[in-house]
Design a protein around this motif. Sequence first.
Motif, mmCIF file in Angstrom:
data_model
loop_
_atom_site.group_PDB
_atom_site.id
_atom_site.type_symbol
_atom_site.label_atom_id
_atom_site.label_comp_id
_atom_site.label_asym_id
_atom_site.label_seq_id
_atom_site.Cartn_x
_atom_site.Cartn_y
_atom_site.Cartn_z
ATOM 1 N N GLU A 172 0.825 -1.202 0.000
ATOM 2 C CA GLU A 172 0.000 0.000 0.000
ATOM 3 C C GLU A 172 0.865 1.260 0.000
ATOM 4 N N VAL A 173 1.920 1.253 0.799
ATOM 5 C CA VAL A 173 2.836 2.397 0.815
ATOM 6 C C VAL A 173 3.481 2.561 -0.552
ATOM 7 N N ARG A 174 3.890 1.434 -1.156
ATOM 8 C CA ARG A 174 4.504 1.490 -2.482
ATOM 9 C C ARG A 174 3.544 2.091 -3.503
ATOM 10 N N HIS A 175 2.282 1.699 -3.401
ATOM 11 C CA HIS A 175 1.277 2.245 -4.318
ATOM 12 C C HIS A 175 1.220 3.768 -4.226
ATOM 13 N N TRP A 176 1.176 4.289 -2.985
ATOM 14 C CA TRP A 176 1.049 5.742 -2.828
ATOM 15 C C TRP A 176 2.334 6.469 -3.210
ATOM 16 N N LEU A 177 3.472 5.840 -2.990
ATOM 17 C CA LEU A 177 4.726 6.440 -3.436
ATOM 18 C C LEU A 177 4.780 6.504 -4.962
ATOM 19 N N SER A 178 4.331 5.447 -5.600
ATOM 20 C CA SER A 178 4.301 5.436 -7.070
ATOM 21 C C SER A 178 3.346 6.499 -7.601
ATOM 22 N N GLN A 179 2.211 6.640 -6.925
ATOM 23 C CA GLN A 179 1.246 7.646 -7.350
ATOM 24 C C GLN A 179 1.794 9.052 -7.150
ATOM 25 N N ALA A 180 2.509 9.262 -6.038
ATOM 26 C CA ALA A 180 3.123 10.570 -5.785
ATOM 27 C C ALA A 180 4.157 10.889 -6.861
ATOM 28 N N ALA A 181 4.970 9.898 -7.226
ATOM 29 C CA ALA A 181 5.975 10.109 -8.265
ATOM 30 C C ALA A 181 5.316 10.469 -9.595
ATOM 31 N N ALA A 182 4.234 9.763 -9.925
ATOM 32 C CA ALA A 182 3.521 10.056 -11.173
ATOM 33 C C ALA A 182 2.928 11.459 -11.144
ATOM 34 N N ASP A 183 2.322 11.829 -10.018
ATOM 35 C CA ASP A 183 1.700 13.157 -9.902
ATOM 36 C C ASP A 183 2.746 14.269 -10.012
ATOM 37 N N ALA A 184 3.955 13.980 -9.524
ATOM 38 C CA ALA A 184 5.022 14.980 -9.563
ATOM 39 C C ALA A 184 5.785 14.972 -10.881
ATOM 40 N N GLY A 185 5.463 14.022 -11.757
ATOM 41 C CA GLY A 185 6.149 13.930 -13.036
ATOM 42 C C GLY A 185 7.589 13.463 -12.910
ATOM 43 N N LEU A 186 7.873 12.641 -11.900
ATOM 44 C CA LEU A 186 9.236 12.174 -11.667
ATOM 45 C C LEU A 186 9.527 10.934 -12.523
ATOM 46 N N PRO A 187 10.757 10.760 -12.943
ATOM 47 C CA PRO A 187 11.098 9.607 -13.782
ATOM 48 C C PRO A 187 11.139 8.310 -12.988
ATOM 49 N N ALA A 188 11.008 7.205 -13.704
ATOM 50 C CA ALA A 188 11.149 5.896 -13.073
ATOM 51 C C ALA A 188 12.530 5.793 -12.438
ATOM 52 N N GLY A 189 12.599 5.154 -11.304
ATOM 53 C CA GLY A 189 13.876 5.009 -10.620
ATOM 54 C C GLY A 189 14.172 6.111 -9.628
ATOM 55 N N THR A 190 13.261 7.070 -9.473
ATOM 56 C CA THR A 190 13.458 8.107 -8.456
ATOM 57 C C THR A 190 13.539 7.447 -7.089
ATOM 58 N N SER A 191 14.534 7.822 -6.324
ATOM 59 C CA SER A 191 14.754 7.176 -5.032
ATOM 60 C C SER A 191 13.679 7.552 -4.023
ATOM 61 N N ASP A 192 13.513 6.690 -3.030
ATOM 62 C CA ASP A 192 12.551 6.975 -1.971
ATOM 63 C C ASP A 192 12.953 8.217 -1.183
ATOM 64 N N GLY A 193 14.249 8.441 -1.073
ATOM 65 C CA GLY A 193 14.708 9.645 -0.390
ATOM 66 C C GLY A 193 14.260 10.907 -1.108
ATOM 67 N N GLU A 194 14.342 10.878 -2.445
ATOM 68 C CA GLU A 194 13.877 12.028 -3.225
ATOM 69 C C GLU A 194 12.372 12.195 -3.109
ATOM 70 N N LEU A 195 11.659 11.069 -3.109
ATOM 71 C CA LEU A 195 10.209 11.135 -2.960
ATOM 72 C C LEU A 195 9.819 11.724 -1.605
ATOM 73 N N ALA A 196 10.561 11.344 -0.566
ATOM 74 C CA ALA A 196 10.287 11.889 0.755
ATOM 75 C C ALA A 196 10.442 13.403 0.745
ATOM 76 N N GLY A 197 11.457 13.883 0.047
ATOM 77 C CA GLY A 197 11.664 15.319 -0.048
ATOM 78 C C GLY A 197 10.527 16.014 -0.783
ATOM 79 N N VAL A 198 10.041 15.398 -1.852
ATOM 80 C CA VAL A 198 8.914 15.957 -2.589
ATOM 81 C C VAL A 198 7.683 16.025 -1.698
ATOM 82 N N LEU A 199 7.426 14.948 -0.958
ATOM 83 C CA LEU A 199 6.260 14.911 -0.081
ATOM 84 C C LEU A 199 6.372 15.944 1.039
ATOM 85 N N GLN A 200 7.561 16.133 1.554
ATOM 86 C CA GLN A 200 7.753 17.164 2.570
ATOM 87 C C GLN A 200 7.482 18.552 1.991
ATOM 88 N N HIS A 201 7.890 18.767 0.747
ATOM 89 C CA HIS A 201 7.617 20.043 0.084
ATOM 90 C C HIS A 201 6.119 20.241 -0.100
#
Length: 229
Positions: free
Chosen positions: A45-74
């Motif tokens: 479930e967490v993976r699903h929401w991380l993938s959705q966040a990456a898609a919503d942010a227009g991030l490329p495949a392979g974006t690290s979880d650390g980068e995703l955390a930064g996007v979510l914090q922003h």
Amino acid sequence: MAPIRAVLTDIEGTTSSIDFVKEVLFPYAREHLPSYIAEHGQDPEVRHWLSQAAADAGLPAGTSDGELAGVLQHWIDEDRKATPLKALQGRIWAQGYANGDYRAHLYPEVAAQLRGWKARGLALYVYSSGSVPAQKLFFGYSDAGDLTALFSGYFDTETGPKREMQSYARIAEAIAIPPEAILFLSDVEAELDAARAAGFQTAWLIRDSEGALPVSSHPAHRHFDSITF
């Protein structure tokens, strides 16, 4: 006007102080996001929401979880109403509630009025930008006790944006009550406008402010005690 059969309420600024959300819940989620993702990132479930966040942010495949955390914090800093963020915040807040790190704030009269409306046979529902699990946690761990038994259902942004008329039409259809028999409570006039356009009755909560209540097509109230129907 048709007799009220159901009350649909917002949370932030309506039942509860905006300060609690912005000064307690948001900072808590922001602080714990990186460690939570590191620990639970492979949960489906967490993976699903991380993938959705990456898609919503227009991030490329392979974006690290650390980068995703930064996007979510922003997004938290921007108070963005993004469904993936709300879902992940809800999971983090669940830990905080369970640990006793905080209790959800309610305005003093809210719990008594909700219980009174329920006792009169009204159906109670919640519609908030926070995820449904977060809403249940909020009322389950409130400073007035566990109020979840009072509510017949919960709606979040998966139903639709709160400033769009169609979202309220969907809610009326889901609960099988005519729109004109539902009272929507919110502190945001644009949300009330959308609900009114869908046929709902409305009440505008003007909390923590001074001066005369505004003149509006939406009846304005300082607190739940003055809402009559």
